[in-house]
Motif scaffolding. Structure first.
Motif, PDB file in Angstrom:
ATOM      1  N   ASN A  81      -8.734  -4.814  -9.180  1.00  0.00           N
ATOM      2  CA  ASN A  81      -8.570  -4.541  -7.752  1.00  0.00           C
ATOM      3  C   ASN A  81      -8.413  -5.813  -6.920  1.00  0.00           C
ATOM      4  O   ASN A  81      -7.915  -5.756  -5.787  1.00  0.00           O
ATOM      5  N   PHE A  98      -0.497   4.797  -1.588  1.00  0.00           N
ATOM      6  CA  PHE A  98      -1.758   4.858  -0.859  1.00  0.00           C
ATOM      7  C   PHE A  98      -1.531   5.607   0.453  1.00  0.00           C
ATOM      8  O   PHE A  98      -0.562   5.367   1.164  1.00  0.00           O
ATOM      9  N   ILE A 136     -16.417   3.999   1.126  1.00  0.00           N
ATOM     10  CA  ILE A 136     -16.409   3.711  -0.311  1.00  0.00           C
ATOM     11  C   ILE A 136     -17.671   2.970  -0.720  1.00  0.00           C
ATOM     12  O   ILE A 136     -18.237   3.205  -1.792  1.00  0.00           O
ATOM     13  N   SER A 159     -14.313   3.076   5.499  1.00  0.00           N
ATOM     14  CA  SER A 159     -13.794   3.814   4.338  1.00  0.00           C
ATOM     15  C   SER A 159     -14.833   4.736   3.716  1.00  0.00           C
ATOM     16  O   SER A 159     -14.503   5.772   3.149  1.00  0.00           O
ATOM     17  N   ILE A 174      -8.590  -2.935  -2.308  1.00  0.00           N
ATOM     18  CA  ILE A 174      -9.145  -1.592  -2.520  1.00  0.00           C
ATOM     19  C   ILE A 174      -8.836  -0.670  -1.350  1.00  0.00           C
ATOM     20  O   ILE A 174      -8.345   0.437  -1.519  1.00  0.00           O
ATOM     21  N   THR A 175      -9.134  -1.114  -0.134  1.00  0.00           N
ATOM     22  CA  THR A 175      -8.885  -0.283   1.047  1.00  0.00           C
ATOM     23  C   THR A 175      -8.687  -1.159   2.277  1.00  0.00           C
ATOM     24  O   THR A 175      -9.422  -2.135   2.469  1.00  0.00           O
ATOM     25  N   ARG A 186      -9.845  -5.884   1.235  1.00  0.00           N
ATOM     26  CA  ARG A 186      -8.928  -5.258   2.194  1.00  0.00           C
ATOM     27  C   ARG A 186      -7.514  -5.183   1.656  1.00  0.00           C
ATOM     28  O   ARG A 186      -6.882  -4.119   1.691  1.00  0.00           O
ATOM     29  N   SER A 187      -6.977  -6.291   1.158  1.00  0.00           N
ATOM     30  CA  SER A 187      -5.567  -6.287   0.744  1.00  0.00           C
ATOM     31  C   SER A 187      -5.248  -7.291  -0.353  1.00  0.00           C
ATOM     32  O   SER A 187      -4.094  -7.690  -0.509  1.00  0.00           O
ATOM     33  N   GLU A 208      -6.183   2.999   8.771  1.00  0.00           N
ATOM     34  CA  GLU A 208      -5.746   2.013   7.788  1.00  0.00           C
ATOM     35  C   GLU A 208      -4.588   1.168   8.326  1.00  0.00           C
ATOM     36  O   GLU A 208      -4.542  -0.045   8.124  1.00  0.00           O
ATOM     37  N   PHE A 262       0.837  -1.205   0.000  1.00  0.00           N
ATOM     38  CA  PHE A 262       0.000   0.000   0.000  1.00  0.00           C
ATOM     39  C   PHE A 262       0.874   1.259   0.000  1.00  0.00           C
ATOM     40  O   PHE A 262       0.589   2.228  -0.699  1.00  0.00           O
ATOM     41  N   VAL A 290      -1.798   5.935   3.919  1.00  0.00           N
ATOM     42  CA  VAL A 290      -2.079   5.042   5.043  1.00  0.00           C
ATOM     43  C   VAL A 290      -2.190   5.872   6.321  1.00  0.00           C
ATOM     44  O   VAL A 290      -1.181   6.318   6.882  1.00  0.00           O
ATOM     45  N   ASN A 350      -9.241  -0.361   5.394  1.00  0.00           N
ATOM     46  CA  ASN A 350     -10.286  -0.112   6.385  1.00  0.00           C
ATOM     47  C   ASN A 350     -11.650  -0.214   5.706  1.00  0.00           C
ATOM     48  O   ASN A 350     -12.302   0.790   5.436  1.00  0.00           O
TER      49      ASN A 350
END
Length: 471
Positions: free
Chosen positions: A360, A139, A374, A372, A365-366, A390-391, A145, A134, A141, A368
């Motif tokens: 993705n 990104f 989102i 988030s 994507i994120t 998440r990852s 996050e 990330f 962080v 958290n």
């Protein structure tokens, strides 16, 4: 000869001044602290007493962590304490003191190579590597996050503490009893919430705010101090399986009463949670235990009888939940439960399209997901989909490798253990629950439910060295 005898007598009568020096230093420190503030003096005394108790009985640290998880893990991050969920600073203190006790007391011992490899893959793949990637991708962080990404590390700390602080089966049983005592507290808070007892409802709303705690009454469900009905259901499922496996091994009367209370109230509360997934998970986990230990068939009949009785008592609530799931009360009128149909819709319209967009699914994507903003829905309702969002794929693969290696290690352990021992019960409980949670992960983020999954890691820690390094 007389000279040597006199010198020997002199050595025998030498006074050890060290305790007096420590007492003098403590007295001076206490006096200075009291001059600054009476509260500081009281705090110093309580701190000294606490350290004395911990040094004499290190598993008190395990007790402290259990109660911190019970009472504090359901509170939102950055709510009472800036940045942290309140149980996290306590874990840091417990871990720091525990580290010194374990290292200085030479309590560590050898950890199985396969387990170490599985845990290393778990941490690197679900925490460290995603955080690095990330950052490399530019990104931003933030604190939220970062904590979301490093959260898995705390579970390794819990495992390490619960593996090394208890020194024998008697102490492991004491740890289990505190876990059962904690489940009584959770269950009583849930029952009070269900009965609309004013101060309990106010307490939960004030200190454990969440969308679920606000809407629990509307859906005829309870969240308790764990802050979510699915966390409550999974937590009770884990506790009840442990009780079933360990109750025959209990020798002390007070422990039997404590365990029986936890079982009875916990089973009632499991129905109050309205979590059919957790009730089904309890049955699946118990069937797995019967496969490895046929002596539990008689207990199975008792469990079935108790569940039927509780089911009859809770019939109105169960009927309401069944109507909601299958009778059109939730907008569905088919053999597919309404909540499962809703999950299919969420996956198909929100989360899977987001993963497919710009590949993705590879990186995520994120970190958290929940906070988030989102997504229009805050829960992925699937452990594996959650990890992809998440990852990315790396975390999902690492999680699956960890679970697979852990299952293999537990399966090999259970073949070596003697039925009727606490170590056998702990290994069997770990294996049955890990398998069950892996299946349940298809419809819920069970491995990230704070409060419930912490207790699985506690169990895993107790399992690691049970029957191996006892003193």
């Amino acid at each position: 000869m007389n000279l040597s005898l006199r010198s020997s007598n002199r050595r025998d009568h030498q006074v050890d001044y060290q305790p007096y020096i420590w007492a003098l230093l403590f007295g001076l420190t206490l006096g200075l602290a009291t001059v600054v503030s009476p509260l500081a003096g009281v705090g110093l005394i309580l701190g000294a007493i606490s350290i004395f108790i911990i040094l004499r009985k290190p598993i008190v640290l395990c007790f402290m962590h259990i109660m911190a998880v019970i009472w504090l893990s359901g509170m939102p991050r950055d709510y009472l304490i800036p940045v942290f969920v309140p149980n996290e600073p306590i874990l840091l203190v417990v871990a720091a003191i525990g580290f010194l006790i374990i290292i200085l007391g030479n309590r560590g011992g050898r950890t199985p190579t396969m387990l170490v490899a599985a845990l290393a893959i778990f941490v690197v793949g679900t925490s460290i590597l995603p955080l690095v990637l990330f950052i490399l991708r530019g990104f931003k962080v933030g604190v939220g996050e970062a904590f979301a990404l490093i959260a898995p590390v705390q579970y390794l700390v819990v495992l390490w503490l619960f593996a090394n602080l208890p020194k024998n089966d008697d102490e492991r049983m004491e740890v289990l009893q505190i876990m059962y005592l904690g489940s009584i507290m959770v269950s009583l808070s849930a029952i009070g919430q269900y009965l609309h007892i004013g101060f309990i409802e106010s307490f939960i709303v004030r200190f454990y705010p969440s969308l679920q705690s606000e809407t629990a009454a509307e859906y005829g469900r309870v969240t308790s101090i764990l802050n979510a009905w699915n966390s409550l259901g999974n937590y009770l499922m884990i506790t009840l399986i442990l009780i079933v496996l360990t109750y025959p091994l209990i020798k002390k009367r007070w422990q039997r009463y404590n365990t029986m209370a936890a079982a009875g109230i916990g089973l009632l509360t499991l129905f109050l949670s309205g979590s059919f997934a957790s009730i089904g998970g309890l049955l699946i986990a118990y069937i797995i235990t019967l496969y490895f230990d046929r002596r539990g068939v008689k207990q199975a009949l008792y469990l079935a009888g108790v569940m039927i009785v509780v089911g009859i008592i809770m019939a109105p609530l169960i009927a309401t939940r069944l109507e909601f799931q299958f009778g059109g009360g939730g907008g569905s009128n088919s053999l597919v439960p309404q909540t499962l149909a809703q999950r299919f819709k969420l996956w198909d319209t929100i989360f899977i399209p987001a993963l497919l967009r710009n590949n993705n699914w590879i990186w995520g994507i994120t970190p958290n997901v929940f906070a988030s903003g989102i997504f229009t829905w805050g829960w992925t309702e699937n452990q594996y989909l959650y990890m992809m969002i998440r990852s990315g794929l790396i975390s999902l693969v690492a999680h699956l490798i960890w679970a697979g290696m852990l299952m293999i290690w537990l399966y090999r352990r259970i073949k070596k253990e003697t039925p009727g021992t606490l170590s056998f019960a702990l290994v069997l409980g770990s294996l049955s629950l890990l398998t069950t949670l892996t299946v349940m992960g298809m419809t819920n983020e069970v491995f990230t439910n704070s409060g419930s999954i912490d207790h699985f890691w506690m169990l895993l820690g107790l399992t690691v060295k049970a029957g191996v390094n006892d003193t």
